[in-house]
Design a protein around this motif. Sequence first.
Motif, PDB file in Angstrom:
ATOM      1  N   ASP A 392       2.823   6.779  -8.267  1.00 47.00           N
ATOM      2  CA  ASP A 392       2.024   5.730  -8.888  1.00 47.00           C
ATOM      3  C   ASP A 392       0.546   6.091  -8.746  1.00 47.00           C
ATOM      4  OD1 ASP A 392       1.466   5.274  -6.216  1.00 47.00           O
ATOM      5  OD2 ASP A 392       2.509   3.342  -6.120  1.00 47.00           O
ATOM      6  N   ALA A 393      -0.329   5.211  -9.271  1.00 49.44           N
ATOM      7  CA  ALA A 393      -1.756   5.525  -9.343  1.00 49.44           C
ATOM      8  C   ALA A 393      -2.383   5.874  -7.989  1.00 49.44           C
ATOM      9  CB  ALA A 393      -2.503   4.366  -9.998  1.00 49.44           C
ATOM     10  N   PRO A 394      -2.163   5.110  -6.916  1.00 53.48           N
ATOM     11  CA  PRO A 394      -2.801   5.483  -5.651  1.00 53.48           C
ATOM     12  C   PRO A 394      -2.423   6.879  -5.170  1.00 53.48           C
ATOM     13  CG  PRO A 394      -2.028   3.214  -5.558  1.00 53.48           C
ATOM     14  CD  PRO A 394      -1.470   3.806  -6.816  1.00 53.48           C
ATOM     15  N   ARG A 395      -1.148   7.236  -5.332  1.00 52.98           N
ATOM     16  CA  ARG A 395      -0.729   8.563  -4.867  1.00 52.98           C
ATOM     17  C   ARG A 395      -1.233   9.658  -5.798  1.00 52.98           C
ATOM     18  NH1 ARG A 395       5.448   8.802  -3.474  1.00 52.98           N
ATOM     19  NH2 ARG A 395       4.749  10.597  -2.257  1.00 52.98           N
ATOM     20  N   LEU A 396      -1.297   9.374  -7.097  1.00 56.03           N
ATOM     21  CA  LEU A 396      -1.816  10.360  -8.036  1.00 56.03           C
ATOM     22  C   LEU A 396      -3.305  10.587  -7.821  1.00 56.03           C
ATOM     23  CD1 LEU A 396       0.167   9.100 -11.125  1.00 56.03           C
ATOM     24  CD2 LEU A 396       0.395  11.366 -10.091  1.00 56.03           C
TER      25      LEU A 396
END
Length: 430
Positions: A392-396
Amino acid sequence: MTWRNWGRSQRAEPSEVHAPVTATDVQHVVESVRARGGTLRPVGAGHSFSAAARPDDAHVTLDGLAGLVRVDAATREATLLAGTRIAEVPALLRPSGLAMEVVGDIDQQAIAGAVSTGTHGTGLAFGSISSTVTAATLVDGEGRLVRVSATERPDLLPAVRVGLGALGVLVDVTIRCVPAFALDAAEAVVDLDPVLDDWRGIVERTDHFELYWFPRTRVAVTKSNRRTQGPLRPRSRVGRLLDERVLTDVGHRALLALGALAPATRPGVNALSAQLMPRGRFVEPSHEVFSAPRSVRFREMEYGIPLDAVPSAMREIDRALRRADLAVTFPVEVRASAADDAHLSTAHGRESGYVAVHRWWREDPRPLFDVVEPILLAHEGRPHWGKLHSLDAPRLAERFPGFGAFLAARDELDPHRTFASAWTRRVLGA
């Protein structure tokens, strides 16, 4: 109307389907969707396995925006309408004596889709298709026609090169081309370990190198392509039919069916598949070697990792698949590419190796992906935007150095999130 992608991993029932044939048409579509407070996702050929093209609301197909706009012979740049299929480009460029610098192993994508997801081929001296983009025209979330190039909003070029369809609807792209060339292709069955031992050396010595490893075996197939001006030594028509249709299509389907019915046969199936795959030695125009037909549907996960991490990652994948007693009937595909500067490129700032795993579309891919993905993540992996992954966005944001800069460009070009979807909210955030 039901929309499905090629890999049958995504489907949607769009509320509207728009088919513009001019840039003005695209502007009207965007303005009308925005005026009613809706959202819009562009779609090309539907070759992404991820939900990148899946709409929550309206779809805009780029099929009506296809063809060559112009060629600049002095700069060797070609401007193509966004819906042009990559398979169509060689014929369009032939009169000018030019060719695309590099092409992936599938050529059915629309040029806009290939650019927007960071589609790549292989070759350590060459970047992705996106890296060859020198200019583009898009309609942004306000309905404005925006031109991006080295002289017009150059600050936006690193974002537009891999734009995910989140910045606007591409109308055309301009790509850097090269004089038309051929590839001297050599394909062989080899032992995996010597290839991994000399991985960097091989990709440095070979213009375009590709490795296919068959899990639960020590067998691999290598494709080593050297750029040349000829003379051509093509396969015969019968030989091409045998290679690309009978063995890789009909034969692969039969072996997949056998593996599904009798899982215990899969290691033997893989060993047999390896023997059927190589096509020997030949010299053909570049586009005929880079890409091959893919009529057997599958689903794919691919990560870009630092180039020198490939041998370690591959050996760990081998051990993990053996421990899981997981039989895989598609080879693991390994390629390499140069570094580039696109904000969301998997090769941003580093030479990259690509490791891709595939699953027949009639089989659940999750058991395979759940084994392989943590290994690639542990090797600093960045997922291909057009393929399946769990991030998801935080990990990306932790993995793509240009993530914040891309979001800033998105805020400027699509402040009202006209191009949003469930997928963009997952991978980009709000």
